[in-house]
Scaffold this motif. Structure first.
Motif, short mmCIF file in Angstrom:
data_model
loop_
_atom_site.label_atom_id
_atom_site.label_comp_id
_atom_site.label_asym_id
_atom_site.label_seq_id
_atom_site.Cartn_x
_atom_site.Cartn_y
_atom_site.Cartn_z
N PRO B 229 0.58 -1.47 0.67
CA PRO B 229 -0.30 -0.11 -0.03
C PRO B 229 0.20 0.87 0.03
CG PRO B 229 -0.65 -1.63 2.50
CD PRO B 229 0.66 -1.83 1.08
N LEU B 230 2.07 1.30 0.79
CA LEU B 230 2.77 2.39 -0.13
C LEU B 230 3.86 2.84 -0.40
CD1 LEU B 230 4.08 4.62 3.19
CD2 LEU B 230 5.85 2.98 2.82
N ALA B 231 3.72 1.79 -0.87
CA ALA B 231 4.61 1.77 -2.60
C ALA B 231 2.93 2.68 -4.21
CB ALA B 231 4.93 0.54 -3.29
N CYS B 232 2.31 2.14 -3.51
CA CYS B 232 0.89 2.49 -4.34
C CYS B 232 0.88 3.77 -3.95
CB CYS B 232 -0.30 1.84 -4.10
SG CYS B 232 -0.08 0.30 -4.72
N GLY B 233 0.86 4.68 -2.84
CA GLY B 233 0.92 5.55 -2.50
C GLY B 233 2.12 6.39 -2.81
N VAL B 234 2.94 6.07 -2.79
CA VAL B 234 4.23 6.73 -3.55
C VAL B 234 4.60 7.01 -4.80
CG1 VAL B 234 6.53 6.83 -3.21
CG2 VAL B 234 5.28 6.16 -1.37
N PHE B 235 3.76 6.27 -5.71
CA PHE B 235 4.25 6.09 -7.11
C PHE B 235 3.35 7.02 -7.49
CE2 PHE B 235 5.79 1.31 -7.43
CZ PHE B 235 6.74 1.63 -7.18
N PHE B 236 2.31 7.57 -7.14
CA PHE B 236 1.24 8.07 -7.31
C PHE B 236 0.93 9.38 -7.30
CE2 PHE B 236 -3.21 10.18 -7.71
CZ PHE B 236 -3.34 9.59 -9.16
N LEU B 237 2.95 9.48 -6.89
CA LEU B 237 2.94 10.79 -6.32
C LEU B 237 3.30 11.38 -7.44
CD1 LEU B 237 5.48 11.20 -2.44
CD2 LEU B 237 3.22 12.40 -3.51
N PRO B 238 4.33 11.28 -8.73
CA PRO B 238 4.67 11.76 -9.78
C PRO B 238 3.90 12.04 -11.10
CG PRO B 238 6.11 9.87 -8.88
CD PRO B 238 4.81 9.61 -8.12
N THR B 239 2.91 10.85 -10.47
CA THR B 239 1.37 11.39 -11.27
C THR B 239 0.68 12.71 -10.70
OG1 THR B 239 1.21 8.50 -11.88
CG2 THR B 239 -0.71 10.77 -12.11
N VAL B 240 0.75 12.98 -9.85
CA VAL B 240 -0.06 14.33 -8.91
C VAL B 240 0.80 15.53 -9.88
CG1 VAL B 240 -0.73 15.37 -6.56
CG2 VAL B 240 -1.29 13.17 -6.76
#
Lengths: 147, 281
Positions: B229-240
């Motif tokens: 879950p942590l990886a999912c949250g962190v991976f979305f940061l660049p998209t944001v």
């Protein structure tokens, strides 16, 4: 038999070398004893008033349930007349280790260890028997294994 | 429920902790009094005079600073016994840790409310909660190393990796595709004026469903894997920051929370299934 002890500070642990002109039974037995493989006397356990002799290597665990103490082997569960602390004293220095207030297990029959998030260790024995290791007894396991 | 087994040891530790808490606060008051506010020269006065001024008003009555000293003693005592509730394991450990956290939070919260106002409570309580999580994490890593050493000595298979990081790796690739590659692809297909795909479909449907299902699959295969879950949250940061702006930061939770929920559900299912298998004759 001639016995000689040599002191060598460079060694990390005692090393025993048996020099013999031929491998006799006596020498084999001595070597086995030194390796801790000497056949210990079997346990006397009970099944419906019948006395049964069970070799130590067959025992999976001893556990307390209600007012009784039981011995579980691959072939069944037997009752034991000794208290758990008496068994613990008798088995001190062997591969039997107390893992919780109510259980002593044979480390040679452990097939799996799993750690839970709360720090409890789930210990699986041969045949799928599961017991739980209390953190208070982890030190004893480490000592028994020389860790 | 008994919070602590060895009461004598707890009393000694609480006493030492309380005295240390008081000593630290009084030392801080003394140093702050000596600070060169208007000049470059430190001016250390008689500490007893400083403390008397701090603790009593002009008429010899206790000043409003006195609760601070009491709370420092209390907090020190609580820190002093902090390791004792964690001596056990299992439910006892969880219950005792929670009780200690609640008591500590009440003390810190009271101190923060007295000195900075109720509005500032989260500023103190969130870091305190993080400290507890970090302490637990540190202890767990220690337990893990201990069990790994016992496994090795018993000649058993190594068991799962720390926090199942190795088991999570194949799913991390999927998370990268879902959180970084898919949004870019949707952006290309999106209408320039109303970005329905990136603005609505992705955060409210594709992201939660994708992360939930992948978390569920991971949980069913390997149990609870907190890093996914942590990886999912962190991976979305660049998209944001590439496709949206900082106001879309909560969308990271749209990936992390469903992944966590799916993973927990999968882990629970796995546990139930294993339990049934163990009970089967």
């Amino acid at each position: 038999m001639k016995v000689e002890i040599q002191i060598d500070p460079s060694l990390e642990e005692p090393v025993v070398v048996l020099r013999t002109p031929s491998p006799t039974e006596e020498v084999e037995a001595l070597a086995a004893r030194l390796r801790g493989e000497a056949a210990p006397r079997p346990f006397t356990v009970y099944q419906e008033r019948e006395t049964v002799r069970v070799s130590r290597s067959m025992v999976l665990r001893f556990y307390a349930e209600g007012k009784g103490v039981f011995c579980q082997t691959g072939k069944g569960v037997f009752s034991v007349r000794q208290r758990l602390y008496e068994l613990e004293e008798e088995l001190a220095g062997t591969r039997f280790v107390r893992v919780s207030n109510s259980e002593i297990v044979n480390l040679d029959r452990v097939t799996g260890l799993d750690l839970t998030l709360a720090g409890t260790i789930k210990m699986t024995l041969e045949g799928g028997t599961v017991c739980w290791v209390s953190r208070r007894y982890v030190k004893k396991i480490r000592q028994a294994l020389g860790l | 429920m008994m919070l602590i087994d060895d009461k004598k040891q707890a009393m000694i530790r609480a006493l030492i902790g309380g005295l240390t808490g008081a000593a630290l606060l009084l030392a801080l008051v003394w140093v702050l009094d000596a600070m060169p506010w208007m000049s470059h020269i430190w001016h250390f006065r008689n500490p007893f005079a400083v403390w008397a001024e701090w603790l009593m008003d002009d008429y010899g009555w206790p000043s409003p600073s006195l609760p601070n000293l009491c709370l420092a003693i209390l907090a020190g005592a609580e820190v002093g016994v902090a390791t004792l509730p964690f001596a056990d394991s299992g439910r006892e450990l969880v219950a005792r840790s929670l009780v200690h956290f609640l008591v500590m939070s009440a003390t810190v919260g009271l101190w923060a409310a007295v000195n900075f106002g109720v509005g500032e409570l989260p500023f103190f309580l969130i870091p305190l909660a993080l400290v507890y999580v970090l302490v637990w994490l540190g202890r767990w890593v220690g337990w893990y190393a201990e069990v790994a050493a016992i496994r090795e000595k018993l000649g058993l298979a190594p068991g799962p990796s720390l926090f199942h990081w190795k088991e999570s790796l194949p799913y991390v690739g999927f998370a990268f595709l879902l959180c970084d590659v898919l949004p870019l692809a949707l952006r290309v297909c999106d209408a320039p004026d109303v970005p329905v795909l990136v603005g609505l479909l992705l955060p409210y449907l594709l992201l939660p469903v994708g992360s939930f299902m992948s978390g569920l699959s991971l949980g069913r295969r390997h149990g609870f894997c907190p890093l996914y879950p942590l990886a999912c949250g962190v991976f979305f940061l660049p998209t944001v920051f590439l496709l949206m702006n900082y106001t879309a930061l909560p969308h990271c939770l749209m990936a992390a929370v469903p992944a966590l929920a799916g993973n927990l559900a999968g882990a629970a299912r796995r546990r139930i299934k294993k339990g049934k298998e163990a009970d089967a004759p």
